[in-house]
Design an enzyme around this catalytic site. Sequence first.
Site, PDB file in Angstrom:
ATOM      1  N   PRO A   2       0.817  -1.203   0.000  1.00 13.18           N
ATOM      2  CA  PRO A   2       0.000   0.000   0.000  1.00 13.18           C
ATOM      3  C   PRO A   2       0.853   1.257   0.000  1.00 13.18           C
ATOM      4  O   PRO A   2       1.694   1.449   0.874  1.00 13.18           O
ATOM      5  CB  PRO A   2      -0.810  -0.104   1.292  1.00 13.18           C
ATOM      6  CG  PRO A   2      -0.657  -1.484   1.779  1.00 13.18           C
ATOM      7  CD  PRO A   2       0.562  -2.044   1.174  1.00 13.18           C
ATOM      8  N   GLU A   3       0.653   2.093  -0.999  1.00 11.86           N
ATOM      9  CA  GLU A   3       1.250   3.423  -1.032  1.00 11.86           C
ATOM     10  C   GLU A   3       0.074   4.406  -1.029  1.00 11.86           C
ATOM     11  O   GLU A   3      -1.053   3.987  -0.820  1.00 11.86           O
ATOM     12  CB  GLU A   3       2.144   3.580  -2.275  1.00 11.86           C
ATOM     13  CG  GLU A   3       3.285   2.569  -2.274  1.00 11.86           C
ATOM     14  CD  GLU A   3       4.232   2.711  -3.461  1.00 11.86           C
ATOM     15  OE1 GLU A   3       4.349   3.825  -4.001  1.00 11.86           O
ATOM     16  OE2 GLU A   3       4.845   1.703  -3.845  1.00 11.86           O
ATOM     17  N   LYS A  72       0.787   7.361   4.497  1.00  8.14           N
ATOM     18  CA  LYS A  72       0.241   6.013   4.338  1.00  8.14           C
ATOM     19  C   LYS A  72      -0.446   5.539   5.610  1.00  8.14           C
ATOM     20  O   LYS A  72      -0.707   4.351   5.781  1.00  8.14           O
ATOM     21  CB  LYS A  72       1.364   5.032   3.966  1.00  8.14           C
ATOM     22  CG  LYS A  72       2.011   5.360   2.630  1.00  8.14           C
ATOM     23  CD  LYS A  72       3.258   4.553   2.381  1.00  8.14           C
ATOM     24  CE  LYS A  72       4.004   5.074   1.163  1.00  8.14           C
ATOM     25  NZ  LYS A  72       5.382   4.576   1.088  1.00  8.14           N
ATOM     26  N   ARG A 295      17.016  -0.716  -2.705  1.00 12.99           N
ATOM     27  CA  ARG A 295      15.681  -0.852  -3.261  1.00 12.99           C
ATOM     28  C   ARG A 295      15.780  -1.047  -4.761  1.00 12.99           C
ATOM     29  O   ARG A 295      16.529  -0.345  -5.440  1.00 12.99           O
ATOM     30  CB  ARG A 295      14.833   0.400  -2.970  1.00 12.99           C
ATOM     31  CG  ARG A 295      14.767   0.745  -1.508  1.00 12.99           C
ATOM     32  CD  ARG A 295      14.300  -0.401  -0.645  1.00 12.99           C
ATOM     33  NE  ARG A 295      13.009  -0.880  -1.068  1.00 12.99           N
ATOM     34  CZ  ARG A 295      11.852  -0.333  -0.692  1.00 12.99           C
ATOM     35  NH1 ARG A 295      11.835   0.670   0.140  1.00 12.99           N
ATOM     36  NH2 ARG A 295      10.713  -0.822  -1.120  1.00 12.99           N
TER      37      ARG A 295
END
Length: 305
Positions: A2-3, A72, A295
């Site tokens: 979830p962003e 978020k 990342r």
Amino acid sequence: MPELPEVETVVSELRPLLKNKVIRQVEVRSPKLIAVGPLTLSNVRKSNSVAAKKFAQILKGKKITGVQRRAKLIIIDIAGKFAILVHLKMTGQLIFLEKKQLNKKIKLLNIETFQPITLPSKWTHVIFTFTDGSKLFFNDLRQFGYLKLVKDSEIDQVKELNEFGPEPLKINFAIAKFINILSKRPKMKVKLFLMDPKIIAGIGNIYSDEILFFAKIRPGRIVKTLTKSEEQRLFKAIKEVLKDAVRHNGSSVGDFVRPSGAWGKYGRLHKVYGRAGLKCKVCGSIIKSMKFSGRTGSFCPVCQK
DNA sequence: TTCAATGTTTAGAC
DNA sequence: GGTCTAAACATTGA
């Protein structure tokens, strides 16, 4: 995953469902995901079953007055001067079922492969039951998420709320402000700049990749090397990509589903995220993927400069 | 068996 | 203070 767009989807869909619901009972199955009080660490694992008992006790009989989003983080407002902060982290879900839907089977975790199940499942950590028999389930496969109960009067002391950067979709997040924060982080790689929650709120790995594709900028570019027109394209891409993703109810990648169990539809529109080795939808080149400070970032080596 | 995966915080280095 | 890196949280599946 979830962003911002996924959390915004959850919040806007839960708001009408939860408003004015009265909590009959809270069942905490995993006390380590629960915290009470503003100063508890976000690493809620240090909390204990005392906090979990308090959490359930305080909420019993209380009415929900609204649901909001900051970065978020989901904020569930409770009448009687409390708020529940819910962070979904990587694999959290909030699923709402009406009383008559409770035995309905839904596909939830690892949605590519899993068979439909009924709730609660082995990944359900908290269950709210409302006085009309409907239920809200908090599921989290990796258990990085948390629920934190705070008093309204304490909300200014909540560290993780205070330290978020500006909301990128707000009208007052304008180009001048964006250029100003860029100038304060001249040496950062632009992908990491976008993903840092203290610099701008709500952007993670998926949307930083997509935003940079739309801005035609490679993820490893250093902020101070961006030209004026690149800065402007980047600003525009942030707004456009996030708005479009919200419009499509987010991306169902990994475990994200909407409170009804339905999927977000933005995933099929991804240009680069999760597409390494595939052809660029614009120019046909092969999408590359590289690590940027741990990342993974994906980009088109031709479209992005 | 090893590795990587959506987020965030923290510690340590320079 | 800025910036980078690695590690931590826990689980799963490739």
